[in-house]
Design a protein around this motif. Structure first.
Motif, short mmCIF file in Angstrom:
data_model
loop_
_atom_site.label_atom_id
_atom_site.label_comp_id
_atom_site.label_asym_id
_atom_site.label_seq_id
_atom_site.Cartn_x
_atom_site.Cartn_y
_atom_site.Cartn_z
N TRP A 145 41.61 38.56 31.52
CA TRP A 145 42.08 39.65 31.18
C TRP A 145 43.48 39.33 31.47
O TRP A 145 44.62 39.27 30.67
CB TRP A 145 41.63 40.81 31.44
N ALA A 146 43.59 38.85 32.44
CA ALA A 146 45.27 38.79 33.22
C ALA A 146 45.97 37.73 32.56
O ALA A 146 47.29 38.02 32.45
CB ALA A 146 45.14 38.69 34.64
N ILE A 158 54.41 38.23 37.15
CA ILE A 158 53.80 38.82 36.03
C ILE A 158 52.27 38.72 35.97
O ILE A 158 51.55 39.76 35.99
CB ILE A 158 54.28 38.19 34.76
N LEU A 159 51.52 37.51 36.54
CA LEU A 159 50.41 37.52 36.49
C LEU A 159 49.60 38.37 37.83
O LEU A 159 48.69 39.05 37.73
CB LEU A 159 49.93 36.00 36.96
N ARG A 164 46.62 43.20 39.73
CA ARG A 164 46.43 44.38 40.50
C ARG A 164 46.45 45.53 39.56
O ARG A 164 45.48 46.33 39.87
CB ARG A 164 47.92 44.68 41.25
N ASP A 165 46.98 45.74 38.26
CA ASP A 165 46.76 46.74 37.41
C ASP A 165 45.55 46.76 36.86
O ASP A 165 44.62 47.67 36.83
CB ASP A 165 47.78 46.66 36.16
N LEU A 166 44.86 45.65 36.51
CA LEU A 166 43.23 45.35 36.10
C LEU A 166 42.51 45.68 37.03
O LEU A 166 41.49 46.21 36.74
CB LEU A 166 43.07 44.04 35.32
N TYR A 170 39.92 48.78 36.27
CA TYR A 170 38.24 48.69 36.45
C TYR A 170 37.82 48.73 37.76
O TYR A 170 36.33 48.35 37.90
CB TYR A 170 38.05 47.02 35.97
N GLN A 171 38.25 49.30 38.52
CA GLN A 171 37.78 49.74 39.92
C GLN A 171 36.44 50.41 39.90
O GLN A 171 36.26 51.45 38.96
CB GLN A 171 38.79 50.44 40.71
#
Length: 221
Positions: A145-146, A158-159, A164-166, A170-171
């Motif tokens: 996804w990243a 950016i990666l 981190r956001d993903l 999905y935690q």
């Protein structure tokens, strides 16, 4: 480039050579089925503990006939073909969509062996892709996804930010497969087995598919 530096010494690239003496490859020793022969060689590469024996070069072609090649990993092999997975939006994915033919090369240096594969390539079923995706490590699932594979980005931050956001998104829950990520299967019409021999007189046995039958030919080195 004609030379390379090694610990301050200049090495003439044209003079680099190795004489191959490990084994022979005779018609009497190989299987009539190229997939069985590939499995035998692959198993021997694994038993020899070679680094990433499933690493292979994947060659594609652009619409204007320019070749492109990169290393990828084999993820399955059967009489149905050779399997790999990638981002469908990547450069190789776009090239395969335009020209659905490809070539593979395996190089097992320690065994002095090479295998070349050529043929048509197509996407595998969603069910097969889903099953494999959910077997992948969680980090690899998030990575699919990243990364907008092959797209230009300003820097690595950016990666890292996307990752981190993903991870937060999905935690504590399953990660779905990205719709742009999936598998391909290359169904060969040619498989060539190359065994290094002394004096550059290598053994080359080529399996060609004709009228649904495999024919074995010896090629001059």
């Amino acid at each position: 480039m004609n030379s390379a530096s090694s610990e301050g010494r200049s090495v003439e690239i044209a003079d680099l050579r190795q004489d191959y003496r490990y084994k022979a490859l005779l018609e009497s020793d190989v299987s009539a089925d190229p997939f069985q022969q590939f499995q035998l060689w692959f198993d021997q590469a694994v038993e020899a503990e070679l680094p990433e024996p499933n690493a292979m070069t994947l060659a594609t072609v652009t619409t204007d006939g320019r070749p492109a090649a990169r290393m990828v990993l084999l993820k399955g092999c059967s009489p149905e073909g050779f399997m790999l997975y990638t981002n469908y939006h990547s450069r190789k994915g776009q090239e395969l969509a335009q020209t659905p033919y490809a070539a593979l090369v395996f190089w097992w240096a320690e065994l002095e062996r090479q295998v070349r594969v050529e043929g048509a390539i197509s996407k595998i079923s969603d069910a097969e892709t889903e099953a494999y995706f959910h077997r992948r490590p969680r980090g690899s699932q998030i990575g699919a996804w990243a990364s907008e594979q092959s797209a230009v980005i300003c820097d690595r931050n950016i990666l890292e930010t996307r990752l981190r956001d993903l991870e937060q998104q999905y935690q504590d829950q399953p990660i779905p497969r990205p719709p742009h990520w999936g598998g391909y299967r290359l169904m060969p019409n040619l498989i060539e087995f190359w065994q290094g021999r002394p004096n550059r007189l290598h053994d080359r046995l080529c399996y060609r598919l004709s009228d649904q039958q495999w024919k074995i030919e010896r090629l001059s080195p």
